[in-house]
Design a protein around this motif. Structure first.
Motif, mmCIF file in Angstrom:
data_model
loop_
_atom_site.group_PDB
_atom_site.id
_atom_site.type_symbol
_atom_site.label_atom_id
_atom_site.label_comp_id
_atom_site.label_asym_id
_atom_site.label_seq_id
_atom_site.Cartn_x
_atom_site.Cartn_y
_atom_site.Cartn_z
ATOM 1 N N TYR A 285 41.278 38.228 31.655
ATOM 2 C CA TYR A 285 42.156 37.607 31.770
ATOM 3 C C TYR A 285 42.899 37.076 32.916
ATOM 4 O O TYR A 285 43.637 36.644 32.821
ATOM 5 C CB TYR A 285 43.515 37.986 31.039
ATOM 6 N N GLN B 19 50.738 43.428 47.816
ATOM 7 C CA GLN B 19 49.424 43.434 46.550
ATOM 8 C C GLN B 19 48.660 43.090 46.717
ATOM 9 O O GLN B 19 48.467 42.252 47.253
ATOM 10 C CB GLN B 19 50.237 42.859 45.759
ATOM 11 N N GLY B 20 46.800 43.048 46.052
ATOM 12 C CA GLY B 20 46.048 41.977 45.824
ATOM 13 C C GLY B 20 45.287 42.560 45.095
ATOM 14 O O GLY B 20 45.538 43.969 44.585
ATOM 15 N N GLY B 21 44.026 41.492 45.167
ATOM 16 C CA GLY B 21 43.087 41.941 44.003
ATOM 17 C C GLY B 21 42.013 43.456 44.542
ATOM 18 O O GLY B 21 42.289 43.891 45.425
ATOM 19 N N LEU C 297 46.888 47.682 44.684
ATOM 20 C CA LEU C 297 45.511 47.527 45.053
ATOM 21 C C LEU C 297 44.520 48.189 44.267
ATOM 22 O O LEU C 297 44.251 48.698 44.502
ATOM 23 C CB LEU C 297 45.517 48.304 46.880
ATOM 24 N N GLY C 298 45.389 48.083 42.827
ATOM 25 C CA GLY C 298 44.075 48.792 41.635
ATOM 26 C C GLY C 298 44.150 50.007 42.111
ATOM 27 O O GLY C 298 44.178 50.812 42.838
ATOM 28 N N ARG D 227 49.413 48.916 36.554
ATOM 29 C CA ARG D 227 49.668 48.600 35.591
ATOM 30 C C ARG D 227 48.754 49.314 34.286
ATOM 31 O O ARG D 227 47.619 49.039 35.388
ATOM 32 C CB ARG D 227 49.595 47.017 34.891
ATOM 33 N N GLU E 68 47.679 48.735 31.771
ATOM 34 C CA GLU E 68 47.485 46.789 31.091
ATOM 35 C C GLU E 68 47.577 47.079 29.546
ATOM 36 O O GLU E 68 48.275 46.615 28.653
ATOM 37 C CB GLU E 68 46.237 46.883 31.609
ATOM 38 N N MET F 214 51.354 43.407 29.731
ATOM 39 C CA MET F 214 50.919 41.755 30.058
ATOM 40 C C MET F 214 51.527 41.737 28.232
ATOM 41 O O MET F 214 51.152 42.888 27.380
ATOM 42 C CB MET F 214 50.214 41.306 29.714
ATOM 43 N N PHE G 291 51.472 37.946 29.560
ATOM 44 C CA PHE G 291 50.050 36.763 29.618
ATOM 45 C C PHE G 291 50.336 35.014 29.330
ATOM 46 O O PHE G 291 50.821 35.311 28.471
ATOM 47 C CB PHE G 291 49.279 37.506 28.189
ATOM 48 N N LEU H 94 47.075 33.727 39.507
ATOM 49 C CA LEU H 94 46.355 35.163 38.425
ATOM 50 C C LEU H 94 46.595 34.112 36.905
ATOM 51 O O LEU H 94 45.957 34.848 35.920
ATOM 52 C CB LEU H 94 47.498 36.405 38.347
HETATM 53 N N1 SAM Z 1 44.322 44.822 41.963
HETATM 54 C C1 SAM Z 1 45.660 45.121 41.468
HETATM 55 C C2 SAM Z 1 45.934 46.081 40.234
HETATM 56 O O1 SAM Z 1 44.560 45.831 39.268
HETATM 57 O O2 SAM Z 1 46.335 46.694 40.030
HETATM 58 C C3 SAM Z 1 46.492 44.967 41.444
HETATM 59 C C4 SAM Z 1 46.981 42.931 41.518
HETATM 60 S S1 SAM Z 1 47.310 42.323 39.355
HETATM 61 C C5 SAM Z 1 46.251 40.857 39.982
HETATM 62 C C6 SAM Z 1 48.379 42.608 39.210
HETATM 63 C C7 SAM Z 1 48.436 42.212 37.533
HETATM 64 O O3 SAM Z 1 48.438 41.013 37.731
HETATM 65 C C8 SAM Z 1 47.903 43.132 36.720
HETATM 66 O O4 SAM Z 1 48.164 44.384 36.806
HETATM 67 C C9 SAM Z 1 47.963 41.906 35.904
HETATM 68 O O5 SAM Z 1 48.632 42.737 34.486
HETATM 69 C C10 SAM Z 1 48.807 41.097 35.954
HETATM 70 N N2 SAM Z 1 47.970 39.324 35.459
HETATM 71 C C11 SAM Z 1 46.751 38.952 35.953
HETATM 72 N N3 SAM Z 1 46.781 38.215 35.120
HETATM 73 C C12 SAM Z 1 47.439 37.664 34.359
HETATM 74 C C13 SAM Z 1 47.900 36.237 33.453
HETATM 75 N N4 SAM Z 1 47.166 35.482 33.397
HETATM 76 N N5 SAM Z 1 48.589 36.422 32.984
HETATM 77 C C14 SAM Z 1 49.097 37.690 33.197
HETATM 78 N N6 SAM Z 1 49.814 38.355 34.364
HETATM 79 C C15 SAM Z 1 48.385 38.696 34.837
#
Ligand code: SAM
Length: 354
Positions: free
Chosen positions: A68, A106-108, A138-139, A160, A162, A201, A232, A307
């Motif tokens: 996503y 925050q980050g990838g 940071l995951g 999250r 998820e 989401m 989402f 995102l």
């Molecule tokens: N990498 C870290 C992680 O995995 O927790 C933090 C960054 S991640 C991009 C943060 C959040 O963005 C994710 O937990 C996800 O729920 C949300 N996210 C990613 N893609 C999205 C989308 N297309 N629409 C809405 N929320 C989104």
């Protein structure tokens, strides 16, 4: 329907049938009652204070390929960046002057940010801003890494979950990603002493009322300090680019339910909600949210932390626009405060039924 809402508020629990009813009803009066009760619960615990967190998007490099996400590994079109320690400290300095007392980094999942690189950054922010909370997002990392980051001065961690349904998780992520591992990370973080945030989401592909029910039951059992939920929103170039976005209405109803399940939870009105509706954050607050997370990242990189499509990045959600955001929030009867915004104790005194 009102009886069901009273039942949820009283028992801090919800049944699958009650959830299905609340998500499908078009009884406007009942939904208004749900939002009003949740908003009243937030006010009982936090008064009319809305906490703000300054979001610093450290890196958009990511080793994961979540189906996503607009910054997933396979997205060729993304112009990748990483902030330096100096840039991060600049963001904090600007944020502090604007009244932020929590910084969210925050980050990838970027392997470049090893503990050797990250620990000195956290220590530097901790040293420069002893009165601020440091949140990391940071995951998934090892327990040892989380411990080192905690020891360096980080207080909170957002991860999250998820989805609380393993089969649903497997449809949103590639096979190399593990739902069990993500859940283990959440338990490790809590165990170490972080104030932990989980979340999901709303309207993610394949989500059902049953998976949402599992999310709520997980949240009830885990008792996180924070819950991040937002719609989402499809991202061009991802496998879910053509999927419909999650609903604003559904998100607002779920925010209210979560507030009733955990009255003292820290609950953001997210940027994704603000992206889908011009008054998304205000509506979120009126539905029980009590946190906003404006963007403190360097301006030149904001468009790269994409995102999803049309993510807000130049308007009132920007940290510089604190005054505009405060003006918007005051229309709800609440106001932004200069505060770390820690979780309050819940005195347990019930808000009376209307
Ligand atoms: N990498 C870290 C992680 O995995 O927790 C933090 C960054 S991640 C991009 C943060 C959040 O963005 C994710 O937990 C996800 O729920 C949300 N996210 C990613 N893609 C999205 C989308 N297309 N629409 C809405 N929320 C989104």
């Amino acid at each position: 329907m009102k009886t069901a809402i009273d039942h949820i508020a009283l028992h801090r629990d919800i049944t699958l049938a009650e959830l299905a009813g609340l998500l499908s009803t078009d009884d406007r009066e009942a939904i208004q009652y749900l939002h009003d009760r949740a908003h009243a619960e937030a006010q009982r615990v936090y008064g009319n204070k809305i906490f703000m967190r300054g979001l610093i998007e450290l890196t958009n490099h990511c080793k994961n390929d979540c189906l996503y996400c607009g910054i997933r590994r396979s997205q060729q079109s993304v112009s990748r960046y990483r902030l330096t320690q100096e840039q991060i400290l600049d963001c904090c300095q600007q944020g502090y002057a604007l009244g932020f007392r929590t910084f969210v980094m925050q980050g990838g999942e970027d392997a470049w940010f090893t503990d050797e690189r990250l620990v000195p950054i956290v220590e530097a922010v901790r040293h420069a801003y002893p009165d601020c909370a440091i949140t990391l997002s940071l995951g998934e990392r090892s327990r040892e890494s989380y411990q080192r980051l905690y020891d360096a001065g980080a207080n909170r961690y957002l991860l999250r979950h998820e989805t609380a349904d393993a089969a649903h998780y497997a449809r949103l992520h590639p096979a190399e990603m593990s739902w069990e591992h993500r859940m283990q990370c959440l338990r490790d973080l809590k165990d170490i002493g972080f104030q932990v945030g989980c979340g999901f989401m709303v309207g993610s592909p394949f989500q059902t009322v049953e998976t949402l029910y599992r999310d709520l039951q997980f949240i009830r059992a885990f008792q996180p300090a924070m819950v991040g939920i937002g719609p989402f929103i499809p991202a061009t170039g991802t496998p879910f680019a053509d999927r419909p976005a999650g609903g604003v209405e559904t998100t607002l109803r779920l925010l209210s339910v979560i507030r009733l399940l955990i009255p003292n939870v820290l609950l953001p009105a997210t940027t994704a909600l603000g992206t889908l509706h011009p008054r998304g954050r205000e509506l979120g607050i009126l539905a029980g949210a009590n946190v906003v997370m404006p963007n403190l990242s360097p301006r030149e990189h904001r468009k790269d932390y994409s995102l999803y499509d049309n993510k807000l990045c130049t308007g009132d959600e920007a940290a510089e626009c604190r005054v505009c955001l405060d003006r918007r929030i005051r229309t709800t009867g609440s106001q932004l405060v200069v505060d770390r915004g820690d979780q309050a104790k819940d005195t347990g005194v019930e808000t009376p039924a209307y």
